[in-house]
Design a protein around this motif. Structure first.
Motif, PDB file in Angstrom:
ATOM      1  N   TYR A   1     -37.400 -11.844  23.476  1.00 56.11           N
ATOM      2  CA  TYR A   1     -36.501 -12.685  24.276  1.00 56.11           C
ATOM      3  C   TYR A   1     -35.037 -12.248  24.234  1.00 56.11           C
TER       4      TYR A   1
ATOM      5  N   GLN B   1     -32.215 -15.825  21.900  1.00 56.72           N
ATOM      6  CA  GLN B   1     -31.332 -15.886  23.065  1.00 56.72           C
ATOM      7  C   GLN B   1     -29.948 -16.408  22.687  1.00 56.72           C
TER       8      GLN B   1
ATOM      9  N   PRO C   1     -30.610 -12.755  27.917  1.00 56.36           N
ATOM     10  CA  PRO C   1     -29.201 -13.001  28.263  1.00 56.36           C
ATOM     11  C   PRO C   1     -28.421 -11.724  28.583  1.00 56.36           C
TER      12      PRO C   1
END
Length: 398
Positions: free
Chosen positions: A41, A165, A45
């Protein structure tokens, strides 16, 4: 009398030392679990930064996550079972050291093609950790502490998504700086586990399975087969919910960041899976989680912001019960000679469901909330039924 007292003191000291080692092992496995699984993950961003850095569009930049994910899933089957032959300790150290090296290559990638290649190698290296870590929890901890150990690892794996994240969004310097910061921690984790993992059975290659292959013995167990099938539906439903919410966006009338935060605290219910497993059994815990997740998705089909918020909380709670329940089911039914293979296939199935969910959610989201979330809800209920049938067949065959 003096000798007996001395023996008692020595026995108590050994018991305390063993307890400290078990606590250290769990803490290290959890910390490494956050860092390893978080790589799934961590680039989310960073899509805008990757896009600007290499002069590509954001959709193409998102392949940095896909490259890791595909290799990660494949690695469960290719590398995970090797711990049954080469030993848990050796493989987990190899995996963490290789992940550290690959993470350094990701940081230094000077082209998008080099980045994709480095991320794929990183995914393969990272895939060694989850099944081996779960095998270690099952084999190293005493029976009464195993459910708690599985719950802690499940929480680490599930909690990695928001934590990774948050870390990536907070870390200055973008992808290069983030990867360079993470790489040494994999080496520190390997050093800690070198001392925390026992030098006994976890480091010795397992004896060959008599009467057939390791896979063959697993395929003859209806409970394990049903648990593997159920694993596909768990993250498929979880990711479908958030993927569908992302696709529908403002139509839902609820902020997506708020929706993600609502689903975070219920993941702590993974800790309740341990006492539930001890009292009712692993398959009961798994089925309760599957049913709760299906109910949550059914509630979400109402489409109101209140219903979707409630669904986010209930879905996270269901997943928090289902994941450790299924892990305990598979690990408990497998033997020392094939547990690594059994958990590798489970991990592959779990992530396979997560991989299929985004495109399916995007497609069904165009039709409406009912097909979008009722489809995965139905699959979760079918998985519950399959697990119940598998348990009955397993009991009749015993």
């Amino acid at each position: 009398m003096h000798l007996k007292s001395t023996l008692n003191v020595g026995s108590q000291f050994r018991a305390e030392a063993l307890a400290v080692r078990h606590i250290s092992l769990l803490a290290l496995l959890m910390a490494c679990g956050f860092m390893v699984v978080g790589q799934l993950y961590v680039t989310i961003p960073m899509v805008a930064e990757i896009s600007a850095r290499f002069g590509i569009d954001p959709a193409q930049a998102a392949l940095a996550g896909t490259a890791f994910g595909v290799a990660y899933a494949a690695g469960f089957l290719l590398l995970g079972p090797m711990s049954d032959r080469l030993g848990r300790k050796r493989m987990i150290l190899i995996g963490l050291i290789a992940t550290a090296i690959a993470t350094g290559f990701v940081a230094l990638a000077d082209s998008f093609q080099a980045l994709l290649a480095a991320r794929a190698v990183q995914g393969l290296a990272a895939s060694i950790f989850p099944p081996v870590a779960l095998s270690l929890v099952t084999e190293e901890l005493p029976p009464k502490h195993r459910p708690l150990g599985v719950s802690l690892m499940s929480f680490a794996f599930l909690g990695a998504a928001p934590l990774a994240q948050l870390f990536a969004a907070w870390a200055p310097g973008g992808m290069t700086q983030t990867m360079l910061q993470l790489a040494p921690f994999y080496l520190l984790g390997a050093a800690g586990l070198f001392f925390a993992v026992s030098a006994g059975r976890a480091t010795l290659a397992s004896a060959p399975v008599s009467g057939g292959s390791r896979l063959g013995s697993l395929l003859r167990d209806p409970v394990i087969l049903a648990a593997w099938a159920a694993a596909v539906t768990v993250l498929f439903g979880f990711v479908s919910f958030y993927g569908g919410a992302q696709a529908l966006g403002a139509q839902l009338g609820i902020d997506l960041q708020t929706l993600r935060l609502i689903g975070l605290p219920p993941l702590l219910l993974a800790f309740a899976a341990a006492p539930l497993t001890r009292r009712y059994g692993a398959t009961v815990t798994a089925r309760a989680g599957l049913v709760l997740a299906a109910l949550a998705l059914a509630i979400a089909t109402a489409g109101s912001s209140l219903a979707i918020g409630a669904a986010a909380a209930a879905l996270a709670a269901g997943v928090a019960l289902a994941v450790p329940g299924l892990i305990a089911t598979v690990a408990g039914r497998a033997s020392n000679t094939n547990r690594g293979l059994a958990l590798a296939i489970y991990s592959f199935a779990l992530f396979l469901g997560a991989s299929f969910a985004p495109p399916v959610a995007q497609t069904l989201g165009r039709i409406g909330t009912v097909p979008l979330w009722l489809c995965p809800a139905a699959l979760l209920l079918l998985a519950t039924l399959a697990l119940s049938v598998g348990v009955r067949r397993g009991q009749s065959a015993a």
